[in-house]
Design a protein around this motif. Structure first.
Motif, PDB file in Angstrom:
ATOM      1  N   GLN A 219      -8.870  -2.787 -10.618  1.00  0.00           N
ATOM      2  CA  GLN A 219      -7.578  -2.215 -10.994  1.00  0.00           C
ATOM      3  C   GLN A 219      -6.468  -2.766 -10.112  1.00  0.00           C
ATOM      4  O   GLN A 219      -5.373  -3.085 -10.586  1.00  0.00           O
ATOM      5  CB  GLN A 219      -7.627  -0.687 -10.888  1.00  0.00           C
TER       6      GLN A 219
ATOM      7  N   HIS B 294      -2.374   4.867 -14.431  1.00  0.00           N
ATOM      8  CA  HIS B 294      -2.366   4.748 -12.972  1.00  0.00           C
ATOM      9  C   HIS B 294      -1.001   4.380 -12.423  1.00  0.00           C
ATOM     10  O   HIS B 294      -0.885   4.017 -11.257  1.00  0.00           O
ATOM     11  CB  HIS B 294      -3.406   3.716 -12.541  1.00  0.00           C
ATOM     12  N   ALA B 295       0.031   4.512 -13.251  1.00  0.00           N
ATOM     13  CA  ALA B 295       1.378   4.093 -12.834  1.00  0.00           C
ATOM     14  C   ALA B 295       1.776   4.706 -11.501  1.00  0.00           C
ATOM     15  O   ALA B 295       2.346   4.045 -10.649  1.00  0.00           O
ATOM     16  CB  ALA B 295       2.387   4.465 -13.914  1.00  0.00           C
ATOM     17  N   ASN B 296       1.450   5.986 -11.316  1.00  0.00           N
ATOM     18  CA  ASN B 296       1.904   6.667 -10.105  1.00  0.00           C
ATOM     19  C   ASN B 296       0.837   6.746  -9.027  1.00  0.00           C
ATOM     20  O   ASN B 296       0.946   7.534  -8.094  1.00  0.00           O
ATOM     21  CB  ASN B 296       2.418   8.058 -10.454  1.00  0.00           C
TER      22      ASN B 296
ATOM     23  N   PRO C  38       0.803  -1.226   0.000  1.00  0.00           N
ATOM     24  CA  PRO C  38       0.000   0.000   0.000  1.00  0.00           C
ATOM     25  C   PRO C  38       0.835   1.274   0.000  1.00  0.00           C
ATOM     26  O   PRO C  38       0.322   2.333  -0.350  1.00  0.00           O
ATOM     27  CB  PRO C  38      -0.807  -0.112   1.302  1.00  0.00           C
ATOM     28  N   HIS C  39       2.099   1.175   0.389  1.00  0.00           N
ATOM     29  CA  HIS C  39       2.920   2.377   0.495  1.00  0.00           C
ATOM     30  C   HIS C  39       3.707   2.632  -0.785  1.00  0.00           C
ATOM     31  O   HIS C  39       4.566   3.508  -0.807  1.00  0.00           O
ATOM     32  CB  HIS C  39       3.863   2.256   1.686  1.00  0.00           C
ATOM     33  N   MET C  40       3.447   1.848  -1.818  1.00  0.00           N
ATOM     34  CA  MET C  40       4.160   2.044  -3.074  1.00  0.00           C
ATOM     35  C   MET C  40       3.154   2.310  -4.184  1.00  0.00           C
ATOM     36  O   MET C  40       2.010   1.873  -4.113  1.00  0.00           O
ATOM     37  CB  MET C  40       4.948   0.790  -3.438  1.00  0.00           C
ATOM     38  N   THR C  41       3.627   2.999  -5.227  1.00  0.00           N
ATOM     39  CA  THR C  41       2.767   3.213  -6.379  1.00  0.00           C
ATOM     40  C   THR C  41       2.608   1.900  -7.133  1.00  0.00           C
ATOM     41  O   THR C  41       3.320   0.922  -6.882  1.00  0.00           O
ATOM     42  CB  THR C  41       3.387   4.238  -7.332  1.00  0.00           C
TER      43      THR C  41
ATOM     44  N   THR D 189      -1.215   5.016  -5.875  1.00  0.00           N
ATOM     45  CA  THR D 189      -1.037   3.957  -4.881  1.00  0.00           C
ATOM     46  C   THR D 189      -2.288   3.084  -4.865  1.00  0.00           C
ATOM     47  O   THR D 189      -3.351   3.509  -5.344  1.00  0.00           O
ATOM     48  CB  THR D 189      -0.787   4.548  -3.481  1.00  0.00           C
TER      49      THR D 189
ATOM     50  N   GLN E 112      -5.768   4.334  -4.218  1.00  0.00           N
ATOM     51  CA  GLN E 112      -6.462   5.171  -5.203  1.00  0.00           C
ATOM     52  C   GLN E 112      -7.052   4.348  -6.345  1.00  0.00           C
ATOM     53  O   GLN E 112      -7.552   4.914  -7.300  1.00  0.00           O
ATOM     54  CB  GLN E 112      -5.476   6.198  -5.781  1.00  0.00           C
ATOM     55  N   LEU E 113      -6.964   3.016  -6.237  1.00  0.00           N
ATOM     56  CA  LEU E 113      -7.444   2.171  -7.325  1.00  0.00           C
ATOM     57  C   LEU E 113      -8.684   1.394  -6.908  1.00  0.00           C
ATOM     58  O   LEU E 113      -8.889   1.105  -5.729  1.00  0.00           O
ATOM     59  CB  LEU E 113      -6.345   1.169  -7.731  1.00  0.00           C
ATOM     60  N   SER E 114      -9.492   1.040  -7.905  1.00  0.00           N
ATOM     61  CA  SER E 114     -10.645   0.174  -7.626  1.00  0.00           C
ATOM     62  C   SER E 114     -10.155  -1.255  -7.455  1.00  0.00           C
ATOM     63  O   SER E 114      -9.011  -1.580  -7.762  1.00  0.00           O
ATOM     64  CB  SER E 114     -11.627   0.237  -8.793  1.00  0.00           C
TER      65      SER E 114
END
Ligand code: ATP
Ligand code: MG
Lengths: 286, 277
Positions: B175, B163-165, B124-127, B167, B170-172
């Motif tokens: 995704q 959505h590369a950047n 969770p702490h990485m993109t 985390t 922020q994704l469904s």
């Protein structure tokens, strides 16, 4: 919530929006070892330049017959600041030591080897259940019998470091356990080695959970640091003791001053710790 | 990588002198696993050919996840052997005998296996990009730039370049799972394990993940073992369907056989329940 509602449609080759590889600046990333390195450098700096033998001035005395002499009070301020500076240095250096010792103890307690795990657990229990004051006395007055002689300031730093290190280790342990099982399993599934697993996955996620406890230990350590005066550290309590000993009714002003001195340091640092917590927690969800 | 750590390549009285081309991607022999009194795998024998796509079905709690977890080394079998691409996973040849393997050996064999989880388990702490590039950099020694390029290519493949950047927060769900699949693909495992990768998703997000799985299946190079309740998808991509219950394979065959015309009555009952559901 998301703009990407249509199902998987790979963009045509060389599409315009292929973002450049991530360029978040390093100070926005939870690269904890950078922080740790900073702490170590700071500790080394403290070690070298901190805690020099301070001589408090002896010239100021309260006018006889006053209950609270404001001139005397203000004349003492520079000495109080020098004293609190020593105390703060000892606290910060001791806390830096505690952070490192705490991590080592926490990892030792998780060791697969019983010969490591058990002594470490015993040591933690022992240190936590004896008062810091006794530990300071032991290091300062008893260790020289085994030809280990440490200066007063270094003794205080090590005493605070070890004492709070055991508390930190418990906080780390809780923080490590709070990292979900799935994160460990993903690390295994990606075949990450232990160093990567700990430095990139586990510790960065454990830290936000540990910070509130660590912040409280820092402030508690600051309140314990005046114990150093019992082993001749010329910190804030030593200042007050020295000043009040100079004449019969000289006690009120210096002790009032150190109360104020503590507030001056404690309140801003509590505020800073809370801000830091919020920042890191924020970075984590975003 | 380190042939010296592989005594099984040496001549000698070796029990399974595989020629790498014909050895199965996964071979399980007599694998037992119990949790306390709960016997989950009971002398399980299973072969998966290279490039094969095997779907495992079975009632809840029957041990489907456990099969994948022992192959991923997340769970250690009580006994039995597992080979991946002809190399023993939990054993090493020492003096012509099978001995329990050390961590180094396990790690070397494990690099052929990848797994996608029901609950994604993204970092969770990485993109998204960092999630994907981490293992190529740290476990495969790939350069940072190259790994990021690979990450972008894989994100493109799963349709998430924008959505590369971002985390994971922020994704469904869909995704996230596509990023997790890309992350697993990044180390190019020969065998990929998928444990109910669509079960935690809202129904409308299942399709996008299945599309990605179909793409991987169509490439045809990756051996896939999938646990799923998506029977339509299973009959579409599977080369082989395995019905698993009571610690053993009770029926296996082509999807048209096992799913459409099951012979075993427990398979019939299970499929009947799934269809009604
Ligand atoms: N770590 C564990 N400790 C104890 N029991 C476990 C553990 N993991 C699995 N089990 C038990 O083993 C059995 C098989 O579990 P498993 O997760 O493999 O089943 P499954 O077929 O994947 O089920 P589901 O369809 O619900 O995912 C279950 O009874 C489960 O409770
Ligand atoms: Mg399962």
């Amino acid at each position: 919530m998301s703009t990407d509602t249509d199902p998987v449609t790979p963009s045509p080759a060389g599409a315009h929006h292929v973002a450049p590889p991530d360029i978040r600046p390093w100070w926005l990333r939870p690269k904890t070892f950078v922080i740790a390195a900073g702490v170590v450098v700071f500790a080394a700096f403290m070690w070298r330049f901190g805690g020099g033998d301070i001589r408090f001035s002896t010239e100021h005395r309260p006018r006889p017959g006053t209950t609270f002499d404001w001139d005397y009070f203000f004349a003492l301020v520079p000495d109080m600041l020098r004293g609190i500076w020593v105390t703060a240095q000892a606290t910060v250096a001791g806390f830096a030591v505690a952070l490192v010792i705490g991590l080592l103890l926490a990892l030792g307690r998780r060791s697969r080897l019983r010969v490591v795990r058990l002594p470490v657990a015993l040591f933690i229990e022992f240190v936590r259940s004896t008062p810091l004051l006794i530990q300071l006395y032991f290091v300062y007055y008893a260790l020289p019998d085994w030809d280990i002689t440490l200066g007063a300031f270094v003794t205080l730093v090590i005493g605070l470091g070890v004492h709070y290190g055991t508390y930190c280790s418990e906080a780390y342990r809780a923080g490590i356990n709070s990292v979900p099982k799935g994160q460990w399993e993903a690390s295994t599934a990606l075949n990450l080695g232990p160093t990567t697993k700990w430095s990139q996955i586990i510790i960065p996620q454990a830290i936000p959970n540990v910070l509130p406890a660590l912040g409280n230990f820092l402030i508690a350590g600051f309140k314990d640091a005046p114990l150093g005066s019992t082993i001749q550290v010329t910190g804030i309590l030593a200042f007050a003791t020295a000043a009040s000993g100079r004449s019969f009714d000289a006690g009120v002003e210096p002790y009032t001053l150190i109360g104020i001195g503590f507030l001056l340091v404690s309140i801003p640092s509590a505020w800073l710790v809370r801000r830091l917590e919020r920042r890191i927690a924020y970075e984590r969800i975003s | 990588m380190n042939a010296s750590a592989e005594p099984s390549d040496r001549p000698g009285p070796v029990d399974s002198p595989h020629d790498p081309v014909s050895s199965p991607a996964v071979r399980m022999r007599g694998v037992n696993k119990a949790f306390g009194d709960n016997v989950v795998l009971q002398g399980l024998d299973l072969d998966v050919a290279p490039g094969e796509r095997v779907v495992i079905i079975g009632p809840s709690g029957s041990g489907k996840t456990t099969i994948l977890r022992v192959i991923m080394t997340l769970e250690r079998p009580d006994s039995g052997t597992i080979e991946v691409n002809g190399r023993h996973l939990y054993h090493e040849q020492k003096g012509g005998q099978l001995k329990p393997a050390g961590e180094k050996h396990i790690r070397s064999v494990r690099s052929d296996v990848g797994m996608v989880f029901q609950h994604f388990n993204l970092f969770p702490h990485m993109t998204a990009l960092e999630n994907i590039a981490l293992a190529p950099i740290k476990a495969k020694g790939m350069g940072k730039r190259e790994a990021h390029q690979l990450g972008m290519d894989l994100l493109d493949k799963v349709g998430l370049v924008e959505h590369a950047n971002h985390t994971p927060g922020q994704l469904s769900g869909g995704q996230k799972q596509r990023v997790a699949i890309a992350r697993s693909l990044a180390t190019e495992p020969a065998v990929m394990l998928f444990d109910e990768v669509t079960s935690a998703l809202d129904p409308e997000l299942v399709g996008e993940v299945l599309t990605v799985l179909r793409d991987i299946a169509e490439d045809g190079t990756t051996t896939m073992m999938l646990v799923t309740h998506e029977m339509g998808f299973a009959s579409e991509v599977a080369d082989k369907v395995i019905m698993f219950d009571n610690g053993q394979v009770i029926e296996e065959g082509l999807p048209s056989e096992v799913l459409k015309d099951p012979q075993n009555e427990r398979t019939q009952a299970f499929l009947g329940a799934v269809v009604k559901h």
